[in-house]
Design an enzyme around this catalytic site. Structure first.
Site, PDB file in Angstrom:
ATOM      1  N   TYR A 144      52.626  62.608  23.387  1.00  0.00           N
ATOM      2  CA  TYR A 144      52.675  61.147  23.339  1.00  0.00           C
ATOM      3  C   TYR A 144      52.442  60.622  24.750  1.00  0.00           C
ATOM      4  O   TYR A 144      53.078  61.086  25.705  1.00  0.00           O
ATOM      5  CB  TYR A 144      54.044  60.679  22.829  1.00  0.00           C
ATOM      6  CG  TYR A 144      54.217  59.176  22.778  1.00  0.00           C
ATOM      7  CD1 TYR A 144      55.047  58.520  23.687  1.00  0.00           C
ATOM      8  CD2 TYR A 144      53.542  58.415  21.833  1.00  0.00           C
ATOM      9  CE1 TYR A 144      55.208  57.139  23.636  1.00  0.00           C
ATOM     10  CE2 TYR A 144      53.704  57.028  21.782  1.00  0.00           C
ATOM     11  CZ  TYR A 144      54.536  56.402  22.688  1.00  0.00           C
ATOM     12  OH  TYR A 144      54.674  55.030  22.652  1.00  0.00           O
ATOM     13  N   ASP A 239      50.561  64.202  32.257  1.00  0.00           N
ATOM     14  CA  ASP A 239      51.413  63.055  31.953  1.00  0.00           C
ATOM     15  C   ASP A 239      52.862  63.474  32.206  1.00  0.00           C
ATOM     16  O   ASP A 239      53.488  64.121  31.363  1.00  0.00           O
ATOM     17  CB  ASP A 239      51.200  62.609  30.503  1.00  0.00           C
ATOM     18  CG  ASP A 239      52.104  61.428  30.169  1.00  0.00           C
ATOM     19  OD1 ASP A 239      51.971  60.888  29.057  1.00  0.00           O
ATOM     20  OD2 ASP A 239      52.971  61.074  31.000  1.00  0.00           O
ATOM     21  N   LYS A 267      59.833  56.204  34.174  1.00  0.00           N
ATOM     22  CA  LYS A 267      61.239  56.559  33.938  1.00  0.00           C
ATOM     23  C   LYS A 267      62.050  56.779  35.219  1.00  0.00           C
ATOM     24  O   LYS A 267      62.537  55.821  35.824  1.00  0.00           O
ATOM     25  CB  LYS A 267      61.287  57.760  32.993  1.00  0.00           C
ATOM     26  CG  LYS A 267      60.645  57.416  31.616  1.00  0.00           C
ATOM     27  CD  LYS A 267      60.725  58.529  30.631  1.00  0.00           C
ATOM     28  CE  LYS A 267      59.846  58.271  29.416  1.00  0.00           C
ATOM     29  NZ  LYS A 267      60.565  57.715  28.271  1.00  0.00           N
TER      30      LYS A 267
HETATM   31  P1  KE4 Z   1      56.414  53.785  28.212  1.00  0.00           P
HETATM   32  O1  KE4 Z   1      55.200  52.938  27.978  1.00  0.00           O
HETATM   33  O2  KE4 Z   1      57.316  53.836  26.982  1.00  0.00           O
HETATM   34  O3  KE4 Z   1      57.182  53.426  29.480  1.00  0.00           O
HETATM   35  O4  KE4 Z   1      55.937  55.297  28.461  1.00  0.00           O
HETATM   36  C1  KE4 Z   1      55.098  55.894  27.506  1.00  0.00           C
HETATM   37  C2  KE4 Z   1      55.165  57.403  27.655  1.00  0.00           C
HETATM   38  C3  KE4 Z   1      54.117  58.059  28.260  1.00  0.00           C
HETATM   39  N1  KE4 Z   1      54.133  59.406  28.426  1.00  0.00           N
HETATM   40  C4  KE4 Z   1      55.187  60.140  28.006  1.00  0.00           C
HETATM   41  C5  KE4 Z   1      55.166  61.627  28.206  1.00  0.00           C
HETATM   42  C6  KE4 Z   1      56.290  59.513  27.395  1.00  0.00           C
HETATM   43  O5  KE4 Z   1      57.334  60.265  26.970  1.00  0.00           O
HETATM   44  C7  KE4 Z   1      56.291  58.119  27.214  1.00  0.00           C
HETATM   45  C8  KE4 Z   1      57.431  57.379  26.527  1.00  0.00           C
HETATM   46  N2  KE4 Z   1      58.471  58.197  26.042  1.00  0.00           N
HETATM   47  C9  KE4 Z   1      59.163  57.715  24.870  1.00  0.00           C
HETATM   48  C10 KE4 Z   1      60.193  58.771  24.468  1.00  0.00           C
HETATM   49  N3  KE4 Z   1      59.626  59.803  23.707  1.00  0.00           N
HETATM   50  C11 KE4 Z   1      59.775  56.378  25.089  1.00  0.00           C
HETATM   51  C12 KE4 Z   1      60.791  55.961  24.048  1.00  0.00           C
HETATM   52  C13 KE4 Z   1      60.261  54.875  23.163  1.00  0.00           C
HETATM   53  O6  KE4 Z   1      59.064  54.910  22.819  1.00  0.00           O
HETATM   54  O7  KE4 Z   1      61.090  53.982  22.800  1.00  0.00           O
END
Ligand code: KE4
Length: 432
Positions: A144, A239, A267
């Protein structure tokens, strides 16, 4: 345990917010029940609006490596807020953050701050496409990378949890520019590159996958991706939005010694405030506007508050033995979960990298998306609710990593394991 107040808020929120949540995984769609609404956190603990206390293993999905309300982070936010929240101008803190990131991460010579992981991955892919003059993106099933259009193809995390790894609204022509390879299957990646290599702008990969639960790279997998990208002239993007500054001080680049061309972060570098970043080789990053011609911008990019919280966090992670301790605590939790499962004849495979961990109800090691999908989700769901009732707050999906912080000390970890013992007893076992 009562969840009346959470239920009340959730019912009202569903009238005004899609699904009642601002991010799908929070809605408990795959586990059922009322999503607990949190009121406050401190250290390893959170309290919901009904006053129930939990040991927290969600930790906002990664930012809170120091635990909730770390005094150093709170103080940095308070002091900064008192002098101004944003200016729309460059500021010293952004230089400090760029120095902290580039000094830690091997091969990260330049970096641009943005406001989310999604912005970071979208921007990194745009740079790769501009640099190579190619359009195709190769990603991995279950990984993801945020909700950018090109990534919502066999995506992990909430997309996988809610059964929508491919999303409507993404033009077929655009989705057609995304190739999906099987994670940990180098032969499959090589075959795709042999067939499409000249069109592939980049490979984007979670070097350790935190969005299928927790799946580590097989020996040689990352090195193989590096070789294939170099051979075919494609950009390799790690990533590390989740793993950056968490699995090691310098993230997966340091941990595995295989260096990508670009990284994405998020994060931890925001300490709980909105943030993202992308960076890497100077030759690529110099293409980013206004130094170069690849446009990317953001009103609150590098804002003083997120930067202050992130700097306080990164600097606290520099305490002697910080990462070794996270490894010890993660190993202790893994051993305790395995012992509890064995006691109740539950076949458990625990995926773990340092303080990121995910137990699967599986008789086989989980090193691929298919193996994760084949794990027993019904039993896992019973375990999830049993743990909630025992006062342990888990991500509401078997495809999310659990996160420890430096505040999850031995006593907290042992309490989690004792709760798991009781939870496995009530969650039952797999049919023989
Ligand atoms: P954000 O756009 O949510 O800040 O980051 C996206 C993203 C990109 N790359 C990786 C490896 C990530 O894990 C994420 C976001 N992680 C999720 C948890 N699996 C955020 C939680 C959510 O979507 O509410």
């Amino acid at each position: 345990m009562k969840f009346d107040r959470s239920a009340e808020i959730f019912a009202a929120a569903k009238q005004l917010i899609p699904g009642g949540v601002n991010s799908p995984v929070r809605a408990y769609r795959s586990v059922g029940g009322t999503p607990v609404h949190m009121a406050r956190g401190n250290g390893a603990y959170v309290w919901d609006v009904d006053g129930n206390r939990y040991i927290d293993l969600v930790m906002s999905y990664g930012p809170l490596i120091l635990g909730h309300c770390d005094p150093r982070v709170v103080k940095a936010i308070q002091a900064t807020a008192a002098t101004g929240t944003c200016f729309g101008t460059p500021s010293q803190g952004e230089l400090d953050m760029a120095r902290e990131i580039t000094s830690r991460v091997p091969g990260c010579e330049m970096v641009r701050l943005v406001n989310s992981g999604t912005e970071a991955t979208m921007s990194a892919v745009r740079v790769a496409r501009a640099y190579t003059g190619r359009d195709v993106v190769l990603k991995f099933d279950g990984c993801y990378h945020g909700h950018g259009d090109s990534f919502l193809v066999k995506a992990g995390s909430g997309a996988l949890t809610n059964g929508a790894p491919d999303s409507p609204g993404v033009p077929g022509k655009l989705a057609g520019l995304t190739l999906v390879a099987r994670y940990n299957d180098l032969a499959h990646v090589a075959a795709l590159m042999d067939a499409h290599g000249p069109q592939v702008a980049c490979m984007i990969v979670e070097p350790v996958v935190g969005n299928i639960g927790l799946v580590r790279p097989n020996a040689g997998f990352l090195a193989g991706l590096r070789e294939l990208c170099t051979k075919h002239g494609a950009v390799l993007i790690y990533d590390e939005v989740m793993t950056g500054f968490r699995v090691a001080r310098g993230g997966c680049g340091e941990l595995f010694g295989v260096i990508p061309d670009l990284y994405t972060f998020g994060k931890v570098i925001g300490g709980g405030l909105p943030v993202g970043a992308y960076g890497g080789r100077r030759e690529l990053m110099s293409r980013v506007s206004p130094a170069g011609d690849v446009y990317q911008a953001g009103t609150l990019s590098g804002n003083p508050l997120s930067v202050a919280a992130g700097l306080a966090t990164l600097r606290a992670c520099d305490a002697p033995g910080f990462y070794a301790r996270l490894e010890q605590l993660g190993a202790r939790l893994q051993a305790g979960l395995e012992a509890a499962a064995a006691k109740h004849n539950v076949p458990l495979y625990v995926g773990r990298q340092g303080s990121m961990i995910c137990p699967y109800v599986s008789r086989v090691p989980v090193t691929t998306l298919d193996a994760a999908m084949a794990s027993d989700r019904a039993l896992w769901t019973r375990f999830f609710h049993a743990m909630l009732r025992e006062g342990v707050h888990l991500p509401p999906s078997p495809f999310e990593a659990w996160f420890l912080s430096s505040q999850h000390d031995e006593a907290v970890v042992d309490a989690i394991c004792a709760a798991a013992d009781r939870a496995f007893a009530t969650a039952g076992t797999l049919p023989a």
